[in-house]
Design a protein around this motif. Structure first.
Motif, short mmCIF file in Angstrom:
data_model
loop_
_atom_site.label_atom_id
_atom_site.label_comp_id
_atom_site.label_asym_id
_atom_site.label_seq_id
_atom_site.Cartn_x
_atom_site.Cartn_y
_atom_site.Cartn_z
N ALA A 259 -11.82 11.54 19.99
CA ALA A 259 -11.79 10.31 20.87
C ALA A 259 -11.16 9.03 20.31
N PRO A 260 -11.83 8.74 19.09
CA PRO A 260 -11.47 7.72 18.27
C PRO A 260 -9.71 7.56 18.08
N ASP A 261 -9.23 8.84 17.68
CA ASP A 261 -7.76 8.71 17.67
C ASP A 261 -6.91 8.46 18.91
N ILE A 262 -7.58 9.05 19.97
CA ILE A 262 -6.98 8.97 21.43
C ILE A 262 -6.88 7.05 21.71
N ALA A 263 -8.14 6.70 21.38
CA ALA A 263 -8.45 5.34 21.80
C ALA A 263 -7.44 4.38 20.94
N SER A 264 -7.25 4.83 19.51
CA SER A 264 -6.27 3.96 18.64
C SER A 264 -4.99 4.24 19.35
N HIS A 265 -4.59 5.18 19.53
CA HIS A 265 -3.33 5.46 20.27
C HIS A 265 -2.90 4.67 21.45
N ALA A 266 -3.93 4.93 22.32
CA ALA A 266 -3.82 3.99 23.52
C ALA A 266 -3.80 2.67 23.45
N HIS A 267 -4.68 2.14 22.49
CA HIS A 267 -4.68 0.67 22.28
C HIS A 267 -4.50 0.38 20.87
N ALA A 268 -3.18 0.10 20.40
CA ALA A 268 -2.81 -0.05 18.99
C ALA A 268 -3.12 -1.36 18.52
N LEU A 269 -3.92 -1.22 17.19
CA LEU A 269 -4.27 -2.29 16.59
C LEU A 269 -3.04 -3.12 15.82
N PRO A 270 -2.84 -4.26 15.44
CA PRO A 270 -1.77 -4.53 14.51
C PRO A 270 -2.24 -4.26 13.29
N THR A 271 -1.34 -3.92 12.23
CA THR A 271 -1.59 -4.02 10.98
C THR A 271 -1.94 -5.18 10.46
N ARG A 272 -2.79 -5.17 9.26
CA ARG A 272 -3.03 -6.56 8.42
C ARG A 272 -1.81 -7.31 8.31
N SER A 343 -7.77 -9.24 18.04
CA SER A 343 -8.03 -8.55 17.32
C SER A 343 -9.32 -7.47 18.06
N PHE A 344 -10.34 -8.43 18.23
CA PHE A 344 -11.50 -7.81 18.63
C PHE A 344 -11.20 -7.54 20.33
N ALA A 345 -10.33 -7.94 20.87
CA ALA A 345 -10.57 -7.63 22.37
C ALA A 345 -9.68 -6.10 22.35
N VAL A 346 -8.77 -5.99 21.12
CA VAL A 346 -8.14 -4.53 21.09
C VAL A 346 -9.00 -3.53 20.65
N GLN A 347 -10.16 -3.95 19.67
CA GLN A 347 -11.00 -3.11 19.21
C GLN A 347 -12.26 -2.80 20.25
N ARG A 352 -14.49 0.95 24.33
CA ARG A 352 -15.03 1.41 25.67
C ARG A 352 -14.17 2.72 26.04
N LEU A 353 -12.99 2.89 25.57
CA LEU A 353 -12.13 4.36 25.67
C LEU A 353 -13.11 5.31 24.84
N THR A 354 -13.39 5.10 23.79
CA THR A 354 -14.25 6.14 22.94
C THR A 354 -15.59 6.28 23.93
N ASP A 355 -16.34 5.29 24.01
CA ASP A 355 -17.41 5.46 24.93
C ASP A 355 -17.40 6.22 25.99
N GLY A 356 -16.27 6.06 26.66
CA GLY A 356 -15.83 6.64 28.00
C GLY A 356 -16.04 8.25 27.67
N PHE A 357 -15.76 8.64 26.63
CA PHE A 357 -15.93 10.18 26.45
C PHE A 357 -17.30 10.61 26.45
N GLY A 358 -18.04 9.89 26.54
CA GLY A 358 -19.61 10.18 26.66
C GLY A 358 -19.81 10.76 27.73
N ASP A 377 -23.21 -1.26 15.43
CA ASP A 377 -22.10 -0.63 15.84
C ASP A 377 -21.16 -1.73 15.70
N LEU A 378 -19.98 -1.79 16.48
CA LEU A 378 -18.67 -2.82 16.20
C LEU A 378 -19.29 -4.15 16.61
N GLU A 379 -20.00 -4.26 17.58
CA GLU A 379 -20.69 -5.76 18.14
C GLU A 379 -21.50 -6.23 17.16
N GLY A 380 -22.46 -5.42 16.42
CA GLY A 380 -22.99 -6.05 15.09
C GLY A 380 -22.23 -6.42 14.00
#
Length: 480
Positions: A259-272, A343-347, A352-358, A377-380
């Motif tokens: 699920a995280p791999d699919i989410a990372s592919h769907a919403h690509a985060l720019p590298t540092r 960056s946080f908007a992408v994350q 959300r996509l990962t949680d949708g796999f719930g 979690d990420l929000e923390g």
């Protein structure tokens, strides 16, 4: 005694006679206890280490001698992310996000020194915590203990005998479910020891702890229902075992990993590197405070002179270089925050996509609930970064204000032999800068964040329980 109780008692007696089952149950209980104690001890050690490093960093900052304020801007300071007591139960993303930050002027650094980057790659597969044991290993034990609960009766031919003696299929299914649910409750009981250890710690919140207990209780009850459900559908115990193992592998291992791999592919985060290049480009377009002909800062100079009613920088009652530093930090920080929000908007989209796999995996729903209630979690993590940036900006602007007020423009631009000493201010000013104090989320915020995960788990449990009704009707037809 009701038929349901008799069936449950008989099933528990069979489990007790199975030496392999008893040994497996005892080992899981010991593993859960060990995980609770080890995780609690580990988190206490981490908290003490970070507190010690934070104290050392603060002492080093305050121990600096008389300096020019802008030197202290570049000297910077370290801060460390404190963890709440519930991190001992579920550390969440802490091992991946880093736990310390270096705060300095003109830059917004990321968190560093995550455990995954410093430890074995096995950390990526899950740490030995009560959360990991209950999420991954406990369902496996329930499968091995209960896969033959109903299928065994069908395979041995005792199902028809029980139905002929007046035991309804519904009573049979509920009795088997009751027995396995009692085992599930005993499996989860040792994890409550972790709560007893946590409850006495400062910052332990009852609301999130209750949500976590409800979530894991619903998760184990769900697996008890799934095991009985599959056992009732299978013709043989071996078939039920294979089907349950495949289901466990998909729901607990495969989906939470892909699920995280699919989410990372769907919403690509720019590298540092890409982000740093983009920020450098935007900083160049903002203006150069060192260039007297720069349009933005030329306008800022004219505005400042009009504000103070003078015609020359030298006649200003404050140090113009300090005002430039204040304005420059305001511009760069605004730009840094803009990129951080992107960056946080992408994350968040990835989360959300990962949680949708719930919807497909109760393990993902439980993980979402567990980390949200624990504040790991990420929000923390974002809460820590946001407060760290606010603290960094406050420190830098305090130092820039000192340059504007405590250092004269003549001394700041002088280059004679004694100029360096005249530019310095008293080290007492460093003691006036407040220490970093992380404000954790409230109990209401943690509970609110964990409600969606709890709702999905309860939904899974209701659907699985309702699915038992047609299974019971199907078994009832086995009556001779």
């Amino acid at each position: 005694m009701s038929a349901i109780s008799l069936v449950a008692r008989d099933e528990l007696r069979l489990m007790r006679r199975n030496r392999v089952a008893v040994i497996a149950f005892a080992l899981l209980v010991l593993l859960t206890l060990a995980a609770a104690l080890i995780s609690w001890s580990h988190q206490r050690s981490i908290a003490e280490t970070r507190a010690r490093f934070q104290e050392e960093a603060s002492e080093a900052f305050e121990a600096q001698p008389d300096r020019h304020p802008h030197r202290m801007v570049h000297y910077g300071n370290f801060i460390f992310r404190p963890l709440g007591p519930l991190a001992a139960f579920d550390p969440g993303v802490d091992a991946f996000t880093g736990n310390s930050m270096f705060l300095e002027g003109h830059r917004q650094n990321s968190a560093n020194f995550g455990d995954v980057r410093q430890s074995s790659l096995l950390v990526r597969f899950g740490q030995l915590t009560p959360a990991f044991v209950l999420q991954v290993i406990a369902p496996l034990l329930l499968i091995f203990l209960g896969y033959g609960a109903v299928a065994r009766e069908r395979e041995r031919g005792t199902l028809r005998q029980m139905l002929a003696q007046g035991v309804s299929a519904r009573a049979l299914v509920l009795g088997k479910l009751l027995a396995l649910s009692l085992i599930a409750a005993l499996v989860g009981l040792p994890a409550m020891i972790a709560f007893l250890l946590i409850a006495g710690q400062p910052g332990a919140l009852a609301g999130p702890m209750l949500v976590i207990a409800l979530g894991y209780g619903a998760y184990l009850a769900l697996w008890a229902v799934i095991v009985i459900l599959v056992s009732g559908l299978a013709q043989r115990g071996r078939d039920a075992l294979l089907a349950l193992l495949a289901l466990w592998a998909v729901l607990v291992i495969l989906l939470p990993r892909i699920a995280p791999d699919i989410a990372s592919h769907a919403h690509a985060l720019p590298t540092r590197l890409e982000t740093d290049i983009a920020i450098a480009h935007d900083l160049h377009t903002l203006g150069d405070s060192h260039n007297p002909d720069d349009p933005f800062f030329k306008a800022f100079k004219e505005k400042t002179l009009r504000q103070y009613g003078v015609t020359r920088i030298e006649d200003l009652p404050v140090n113009y270089k300090g005002l430039l530093a204040l304005e420059g930090e305001k511009l760069t920080s605004r730009l840094f925050n803009d990129y951080a929000n992107r960056s946080f908007a992408v994350q968040q989209a990835q989360s959300r996509l990962t949680d949708g796999f719930g919807i497909l995996s109760p393990a993902i729903s439980l993980r979402r609930l567990s980390m949200a209630a624990a504040g790991t979690d990420l929000e923390g993590h974002r809460r820590f970064l946001t407060q760290a940036e606010a603290y960094r900006y406050d420190i830098v602007q305090r130092l820039n204000k000192l340059q504007a007020d405590a250092v004269s423009y003549d001394n700041d631009t002088a280059s004679d032999a004694g100029a360096d000493q005249r530019k310095r201010i008293s080290a007492e000013h460093w003691h006036e800068i407040p220490s970093f104090r992380f404000k954790a989320a409230s109990a209401a915020e943690l509970v609110k964040a964990s409600v969606p995960g709890l709702g999905l788990l309860i939904g899974w449990l209701i659907i699985a329980a309702l699915a038992l009704l047609p299974v019971a009707r199907h078994l009832q037809k086995a009556r001779p």
